[in-house]
Design a protein around this motif. Structure first.
Motif: not given
Length: 314
Positions: A228-242
């Motif tokens: 990802l570039k700075s300011g980007g987004n990651l969407i996890s479809l399986w589990s919460g973000i630790t």
């Protein structure tokens, strides 16, 4: 009515085939004669994992299922948007159980849409939970024209819809899957294909605006963050973000979050519109009879399904 009943959570041997009462409907519900349901990885997790038994509530017998396509045979007093005889499809009561593994299902009218005439019940059932899982987080982020979108597990049930939605919204799609699915994924509209079997994707992919993370594997989110570039987004479809992943995301100046889908009639209507226009095409890889439910669950558990697996109840 006939139904696929789960005696208790555990292996597929706990499925039984029984005659149970047809469900009563509330004033805001319709009764659907079920034609087809699709099988999701989450179905198998709920079947097997006793730690998620809370989703059943107090309804017995235990009947699984969220996705449904079928025909309205009865409607509640307050239902005005559907008529008896309408073909409908949708995701019922998620994250609670929709009880669609049966000949009839009680469905809140607000969670359904009219099935397009140009697709089968099998295709409609395949375009429910998986399609909303891909659509809803994309809507939250808002894919802009030429955004670079990296989609993992791009040949799977959710992934193959995610590719199509991202292209519909104007994204430039980089798709990750096994080499065997290359032609399939490219045909969906992906602009670039990355074979995860040929080396670490994080050494190849860069400058990504949005990652749609559909792989359930330890460490995969951390790897995807690197593209990802700075300011980007990651969407996890399986589990919460630790907590550790959140710390890393903050250091990289990216927004990483988990998205659980919710049932939505308006979202189903949008899916129906794209299906009707041919701008969204579900891929059904295998169709099983209702008596083959164990085979369907074992197949989805392999984790390599191309597109969707469907059960027909006729």
């Amino acid at each position: 009515m006939k139904a696929i009943v789960l005696k208790e959570q555990g292996g597929v041997e706990n499925f039984t085939f029984e005659s149970v009462p047809v469900p009563n409907i509330k004033d805001d519900e319709v009764l659907i004669k079920v034609k087809a349901v699709s099988i999701n990885p989450a179905d198998a997790i709920v079947r097997e994992n006793k730690s998620v038994s809370w989703i059943f509530g107090e309804e017995v017998p235990l009947i699984l299922g969220w996705d449904v396509s079928g025909q309205v045979v009865q409607k509640g007093a307050n239902v005005t948007n559907f008529q008896i005889g309408d073909d409908v499809f949708g995701v019922l009561k998620h994250p609670y159980i929709g009880r669609t593994y049966a000949e009839f299902a009680a469905a809140p009218a607000s969670q359904l849409a009219i099935k397009p005439k140009n697709i089968s019940h099998e295709q409609a059932a395949a375009s429910a939970l998986a399609a909303l899982t891909a659509l809803q987080p994309s809507n939250k982020v808002g894919i802009k024209e030429n955004d670079r979108v990296f989609i993992t597990a791009a040949g799977g049930g959710v992934g193959h819809f995610a590719v199509q939605f991202a292209k519909y919204f104007g994204g430039y799609v980089l798709a990750l899957a096994s080499g065997a699915k290359k032609d399939f994924v490219i045909a969906l509209g992906a602009d670039e294909f990355i074979d995860y079997q040929k080396g670490p994707f994080e050494e190849i992919v860069k400058d990504i605006d949005l990652v749609i993370e559909a792989v359930k594997a330890d460490g995969h989110i951390n790897r995807s963050m690197q593209v990802l570039k700075s300011g980007g987004n990651l969407i996890s479809l399986w589990s919460g973000i630790t907590a550790d992943e959140s710390i890393k995301a903050k250091k990289l100046n990216i927004n990483a979050f988990y998205n659980m889908i919710t049932f939505s009639g308006p979202d189903m209507e949008f899916v129906a519109k794209l299906l009707q226009e041919g701008k969204l095409v579900p891929h059904v890889s295998q169709v099983f009879s209702w008596k083959e439910i164990a085979k369907a669950h074992l197949e989805i558990e392999k984790g390599h399904t191309q597109g969707k697996i469907v059960i027909v109840m006729d």
